[in-house]
Design an enzyme around this catalytic site. Structure first.
Site, mmCIF file in Angstrom:
data_model
loop_
_atom_site.group_PDB
_atom_site.id
_atom_site.type_symbol
_atom_site.label_atom_id
_atom_site.label_comp_id
_atom_site.label_asym_id
_atom_site.label_seq_id
_atom_site.Cartn_x
_atom_site.Cartn_y
_atom_site.Cartn_z
ATOM 1 N N ASN A 143 0.863 -1.207 0.006
ATOM 2 C CA ASN A 143 -0.089 0.000 -0.023
ATOM 3 C C ASN A 143 0.774 1.310 0.040
ATOM 4 O O ASN A 143 0.437 2.183 -0.646
ATOM 5 C CB ASN A 143 -0.917 0.047 1.047
ATOM 6 N N GLU A 144 1.830 1.211 0.672
ATOM 7 C CA GLU A 144 3.022 2.431 0.757
ATOM 8 C C GLU A 144 3.295 2.663 -0.857
ATOM 9 O O GLU A 144 3.587 3.630 -1.241
ATOM 10 C CB GLU A 144 4.164 2.067 1.530
ATOM 11 N N LEU A 145 3.722 1.473 -1.408
ATOM 12 C CA LEU A 145 4.240 1.462 -2.845
ATOM 13 C C LEU A 145 3.114 1.995 -3.760
ATOM 14 O O LEU A 145 3.713 2.899 -4.565
ATOM 15 C CB LEU A 145 4.409 0.040 -3.212
#
Length: 151
Positions: free
Chosen positions: A79-81
């Site tokens: 999700n950070e990506l």
């Protein structure tokens, strides 16, 4: 109007794989060169993690994504990506992939052990999210990066 930044670098990584090895050395080098790096261990316990990380990503000039064997085992990392790739497209954030003991083609195509780990993380996730994660990994792997085998 120029964008204001809180950090020079936001590192995205799977903690168990690289925090005490590669990442600690990288952060030390950044600190010695006065490169302002977001450090997740500085988040206060009372703060909510997701909005804090999203804000840190959005207010960083550069995102360094350290891809290790277990990076895709974490939905947090994936999700950070997604947020990092969004910032690259929308705000022209510089994104630098670093392959730590990992073949870039395994990230690009989600194959090998990396692919198996990714599939396990995708289990019971909505199809739309899986597609977004796959696209982000593939797009990331198409950016020129650094490979630990060539150090």
């Amino acid at each position: 109007m120029a964008k204001s930044y809180s950090y020079d670098v936001f590192p995205s990584f799977r903690g168990a794989d690289v925090r005490k090895s590669f990442l600690s050395h990288l952060i030390k080098e950044f600190d010695q060169k006065h490169i302002n790096t977001f450090k997740d261990n500085k988040i206060e316990r009372s703060q909510s993690l997701k909005p804090t990380l999203e804000k840190a990503i959005r207010t960083s000039k550069i995102a360094v994504v350290v891809l290790s064997q277990n990076y895709a085992s974490s939905s947090w990392c994936l999700n950070e990506l997604l947020e990092i790739m969004y910032c690259m497209e929308e705000f022209r954030q510089i994104v630098i992939p670093v392959y730590y003991g990992l073949d870039p083609s395994h990230v690009r195509h989600q194959t090998g052990d990396f692919g198996e780990i990714f599939e396990n993380t995708c289990h019971n996730q909505p199809e739309e999210l899986k597609v977004r994660w796959r696209g982000a990994l593939s797009n990331l792997a198409n950016i020129f990066g650094y490979h630990s085998k060539s150090w």
